[in-house]
Design a protein around this motif. Structure first.
Motif, PDB file in Angstrom:
ATOM      1  N   PHE A   1      16.453  -6.786 -47.991  1.00 53.84           N
ATOM      2  CA  PHE A   1      15.542  -5.847 -48.649  1.00 53.84           C
ATOM      3  C   PHE A   1      14.149  -6.454 -48.821  1.00 53.84           C
ATOM      4  O   PHE A   1      13.145  -5.752 -48.759  1.00 53.84           O
ATOM      5  CB  PHE A   1      16.101  -5.404 -50.009  1.00 53.84           C
ATOM      6  N   ARG A   2      14.129  -7.758 -49.009  1.00 55.46           N
ATOM      7  CA  ARG A   2      12.843  -8.441 -49.158  1.00 55.46           C
ATOM      8  C   ARG A   2      12.056  -8.303 -47.857  1.00 55.46           C
ATOM      9  O   ARG A   2      10.853  -8.108 -47.869  1.00 55.46           O
ATOM     10  CB  ARG A   2      13.122  -9.913 -49.472  1.00 55.46           C
ATOM     11  N   PHE A   3      12.770  -8.405 -46.748  1.00 55.49           N
ATOM     12  CA  PHE A   3      12.100  -8.287 -45.445  1.00 55.49           C
ATOM     13  C   PHE A   3      11.458  -6.903 -45.293  1.00 55.49           C
ATOM     14  O   PHE A   3      10.355  -6.758 -44.791  1.00 55.49           O
ATOM     15  CB  PHE A   3      13.102  -8.543 -44.310  1.00 55.49           C
ATOM     16  N   LEU A   4      12.192  -5.885 -45.734  1.00 54.04           N
ATOM     17  CA  LEU A   4      11.673  -4.518 -45.584  1.00 54.04           C
ATOM     18  C   LEU A   4      10.634  -4.159 -46.650  1.00 54.04           C
ATOM     19  O   LEU A   4       9.918  -3.181 -46.509  1.00 54.04           O
ATOM     20  CB  LEU A   4      12.820  -3.511 -45.658  1.00 54.04           C
ATOM     21  N   ASP A   5      10.591  -4.976 -47.711  1.00 54.53           N
ATOM     22  CA  ASP A   5       9.705  -4.659 -48.830  1.00 54.53           C
ATOM     23  C   ASP A   5       8.228  -4.830 -48.423  1.00 54.53           C
ATOM     24  O   ASP A   5       7.805  -5.902 -48.011  1.00 54.53           O
ATOM     25  CB  ASP A   5      10.044  -5.619 -49.990  1.00 54.53           C
ATOM     26  N   ASP A   6       7.473  -3.761 -48.583  1.00 54.46           N
ATOM     27  CA  ASP A   6       6.068  -3.802 -48.165  1.00 54.46           C
ATOM     28  C   ASP A   6       5.211  -4.724 -49.015  1.00 54.46           C
ATOM     29  O   ASP A   6       4.152  -5.167 -48.586  1.00 54.46           O
ATOM     30  CB  ASP A   6       5.469  -2.396 -48.197  1.00 54.46           C
ATOM     31  N   SER A   7       5.690  -5.011 -50.241  1.00 53.72           N
ATOM     32  CA  SER A   7       4.852  -5.889 -51.052  1.00 53.72           C
ATOM     33  C   SER A   7       5.036  -7.351 -50.627  1.00 53.72           C
ATOM     34  O   SER A   7       4.257  -8.215 -51.001  1.00 53.72           O
ATOM     35  CB  SER A   7       5.182  -5.724 -52.531  1.00 53.72           C
ATOM     36  N   VAL A   8       6.088  -7.626 -49.852  1.00 52.83           N
ATOM     37  CA  VAL A   8       6.284  -8.996 -49.350  1.00 52.83           C
ATOM     38  C   VAL A   8       5.658  -9.121 -47.960  1.00 52.83           C
ATOM     39  O   VAL A   8       4.797  -9.963 -47.711  1.00 52.83           O
ATOM     40  CB  VAL A   8       7.793  -9.357 -49.297  1.00 52.83           C
ATOM     41  N   TYR A   9       6.139  -8.304 -47.047  1.00 51.01           N
ATOM     42  CA  TYR A   9       5.532  -8.269 -45.712  1.00 51.01           C
ATOM     43  C   TYR A   9       4.974  -6.863 -45.550  1.00 51.01           C
ATOM     44  O   TYR A   9       5.724  -5.930 -45.270  1.00 51.01           O
ATOM     45  CB  TYR A   9       6.576  -8.551 -44.633  1.00 51.01           C
ATOM     46  N   GLU A  10       3.670  -6.748 -45.750  1.00 54.27           N
ATOM     47  CA  GLU A  10       3.073  -5.410 -45.746  1.00 54.27           C
ATOM     48  C   GLU A  10       3.356  -4.712 -44.420  1.00 54.27           C
ATOM     49  O   GLU A  10       3.321  -5.339 -43.354  1.00 54.27           O
ATOM     50  CB  GLU A  10       1.564  -5.500 -45.962  1.00 54.27           C
ATOM     51  N   SER A  11       3.648  -3.430 -44.495  1.00 55.05           N
ATOM     52  CA  SER A  11       3.865  -2.653 -43.291  1.00 55.05           C
ATOM     53  C   SER A  11       2.520  -2.171 -42.811  1.00 55.05           C
ATOM     54  O   SER A  11       1.497  -2.691 -43.233  1.00 55.05           O
ATOM     55  CB  SER A  11       4.777  -1.479 -43.575  1.00 55.05           C
ATOM     56  N   ARG A  12       2.568  -1.169 -41.978  1.00 51.88           N
ATOM     57  CA  ARG A  12       1.353  -0.598 -41.401  1.00 51.88           C
ATOM     58  C   ARG A  12       0.155  -0.702 -42.363  1.00 51.88           C
ATOM     59  O   ARG A  12       0.235  -0.331 -43.522  1.00 51.88           O
ATOM     60  CB  ARG A  12       1.623   0.886 -41.131  1.00 51.88           C
ATOM     61  N   VAL A  13      -0.933  -1.243 -41.837  1.00 50.51           N
ATOM     62  CA  VAL A  13      -2.116  -1.398 -42.674  1.00 50.51           C
ATOM     63  C   VAL A  13      -2.589   0.001 -43.077  1.00 50.51           C
ATOM     64  O   VAL A  13      -2.549   0.930 -42.281  1.00 50.51           O
ATOM     65  CB  VAL A  13      -3.226  -2.082 -41.860  1.00 50.51           C
TER      66      VAL A  13
END
Ligand SMILES: Nc1ncnc2c1ncn2[C@@H]1O[C@H](COP(=O)(O)OP(=O)(O)OP(=O)(O)O)[C@@H](O)[C@H]1O
Length: 592
Positions: free
Chosen positions: A319-331
């Motif tokens: 879930f951490r991997f998918l979390d945008d606050s950890v690894y932001e998704s699309r800018v």
């Protein structure tokens, strides 16, 4: 630890696999009750047999109990198999969904993330076999429910005979709970430690098994070196795993001894109870089983709680991997359209950029105005920032200071699809897709793949037509040999395909990073002779190390140490007698 990731996982599964959750819960309860039913049957059976041996009772009672026992066994087996079947089906579906979520993430994150090792390690951990890890904590929770049902039913029975029996059985299991909880945590830490080592081992293995590296491995005699480093990383990995395994087993011996001690104590108690109270022989046998069953249920629960702790750490990682606050998704880009047609052009205003983790800026205070329809060449030594500038120009990297505007609109305000539809790039390390010629050329605009005329015009301009005409299946010939028999192309032929791909797209801005580096002189001449025609109606920026090619541009930009040091036409730059003239005369010397 927060219960967050477990509830998150349940919620996720509940959305797509409700039946699995409900069936697993019901089956767990039913399976949890079967040991108690089994115990009751065993007790009654022993009493019946004892009565028979003493000359009382009749056979029919014993037979009926045997039939019940058979049915209970059969039911337990059926329920277990049904559960396994359900698990498998759900796991297969889930595998697809979870892997897809990872790929949706990896294909939208900003490119800078790929420059971070921690992101690459995270991908390695989460990109395969997640369904099993995902379902495991839920199955473990259900298993705890099942064991609890068994435990409660046994404890009721023990309490009904004597409270001390229940107490001893419960106390016996505590040491194991502590040991297992400790090792669950350790195993996860080990995986976190092992990821970099495992990735390195896999990279080395990749070098030794892949076609691209097979030549150099032989020519540079890399075999011993690669095997040596691979063995080292592989063994270190294994040794760590084994060390933990050994410590875990050693501690388990101790807990087994404790459990045995409590069991013997409980057996003594049963004998004492048997002396003090009047219990049947069936009760005596059933008590032994109930004490053992209680301890086993508690052990199972303890084990599952510990494993649950571990599985939740894996879930948290996912879930951490998918979390945008950890690894932001699309800018978060804007929604504006790319101005069409370009009126004022593109302005680069005091742009600086530094790669993540890098001390030195790759671009420093770069300013530049590109007019619509202009053709600009960028030249400069290796590492001077040419590729970085074009990556920023097309919005692949977010600039840290300064701004890039398209007809006055800041680039970050333009919607991503609009941006990539209007800007076409071919990089030095362009992709060689293991697809057909047609797909390789039209991949940026598959919706237009059926446009035969456009395909053929582009192929002729890029010099692809001449060699494709020799293939029996023409544009439907498969390129590459990784998956099926196909044609393999030379480096220059691949570059022509890449050029055709760029020309096929309808982008207004065409960026070419060394578009002719792999072409033979004749093909290169042709590309540049037709450059006017190839880039008609487009604004073009191309990087080249060949000064003769740069001459064709309307304007030449010279880069040094991340900055623009000179800018102008060929004649102006020669007259300047600076960096450009130095590079130009140096190359010209070769041809004198
Ligand atoms: N992904 C990256 N992470 C960190 N630093 C990078 C990365 N890519 C490039 N650099 C650094 O940024 C600087 C500029 O690199 P860039 O690729 O823009 O140079 P270039 O002028 O295109 O070089 P070449 O002519 O060799 O293609 C170099 O010092 C390089 O080491």
């Amino acid at each position: 630890m927060k219960s967050n990731e477990l509830t998150q996982a349940v919620r996720y599964i509940w959305q797509g696999h409700r039946t699995w959750v409900i069936c697993t819960a019901v089956l767990s309860l039913m399976l949890g009750l079967t040991p108690a039913v089994h115990l009751w049957v065993a007790k009654e059976l022993v009493n019946e047999v004892a009565a028979l041996l003493n000359g009382g009772g009749d056979y029919s009672g014993a037979f009926q109990l045997l039939v019940v026992q058979f049915l209970v066994l059969l039911l337990a087996s059926l329920l277990t198999k049904a559960q396994e079947l359900l698990d498998k089906r759900t796991e297969l579906h889930l595998d697809h969904d979870l892997q897809r979520a990872v790929m949706e993430k990896t294909t939208t994150v900003p490119l800078e993330l790929y420059d971070r090792p921690d992101f690459q390690h995270a991908i390695e951990r989460v990109h395969g076999g997640q369904a099993h890890r995902f379902l495991t904590p839920i199955k473990q929770s259900m298993d705890i429910v099942r064991q609890l049902t068994t435990l409660i039913s046994f404890l009721f029975y023990l309490l009904s005979v004597h409270w001390t029996l229940a107490l001893v059985s419960v106390v016996a299991a505590f040491p194991l709970l502590l040991v297992l909880a400790r090792f669950g945590n350790k195993r996860f830490s080990l995986m976190m430690f092992q990821t970099p080592l495992a990735r390195e081992a896999r990279y080395l293995q990749h070098l030794m098994v892949k076609r691209e590296s097979a030549k150099e491995v032989r020519l540079f005699q890399l075999r011993d070196f690669l095997l040596g480093v691979w063995s080292d990383r592989f063994r270190r990995n294994q040794e760590e795993t084994y060390r933990l395994f050994k410590r875990e087993k050693g501690t388990l011996v101790l807990t087994d001894a404790l459990t045995a001690f409590f069991y013997v104590g409980a057996a003594g108690l049963i004998i004492w109870v048997a002396r003090a109270a009047t219990i049947t022989i069936g009760d005596f046998v059933a008590l032994g089983q109930a004490v053992q069953g209680t301890q086993s249920a508690i052990n199972q629960i303890a084990g599952q709680i510990a494993r649950l702790y571990e599985s939740r750490l894996y879930l948290r990682d996912y879930f951490r991997f998918l979390d945008d606050s950890v690894y932001e998704s699309r800018v978060d880009r804007g929604t504006k359209s790319f101005p069409a047609p370009l009126q004022a052009g593109i302005s680069v205003e005091r742009v600086s950029f530094r790669y993540p983790g890098s001390e030195r800026p790759a671009l420093q205070d770069v300013s530049l105005q590109i007019q619509p329809g202009e053709r600009i060449a960028i030249v400069g030594d290796n590492g001077s920032g040419k590729t970085t500038l074009v990556k920023c120009l097309m919005g692949l990297y977010q600039v840290q200071t300064g701004c890039i505007r398209v007809d006055g609109v800041p680039m970050q305000d333009i919607a991503e699809e609009q941006l990539f539809h209007n800007i076409t790039v071919i990089f030095q390390d362009f992709m060689r897709y293991d697809f057909t010629v047609r797909q390789n050329i039209t991949i940026g605009q598959l919706e237009a793949a059926a446009d035969k005329e456009r395909l053929e015009t582009v192929a002729a301009n890029a010099g692809v037509e001449s060699f494709v005409a020799r293939f029996a299946q023409g544009y439907d010939t498969h390129l590459g040999r990784s998956f099926q028999e196909g044609e393999d192309l030379s480096g220059g032929q691949w570059q022509k395909i890449a050029l055709a791909r760029a020309l096929f797209s309808e982008g207004q801005l065409l960026i070419l990073d060394e578009p002719t580096a792999a072409l033979d002189p004749k093909a290169e001449m042709e590309v540049f002779e037709h450059f006017d025609h190839l880039t008609r109606g487009k604004t073009a920026v191309f990087i080249s190390h060949r000064m003769a090619a740069a001459r064709m541009a309307d304007r030449i930009i010279v880069m040094r140490d991340g900055q623009i040091c000179e800018m102008g036409t060929h004649e102006q730059l020669i007259a300047l007698e600076g960096e450009y003239k130095r590079m130009y005369t140096m190359q010209a010397q070769w041809y004198r």
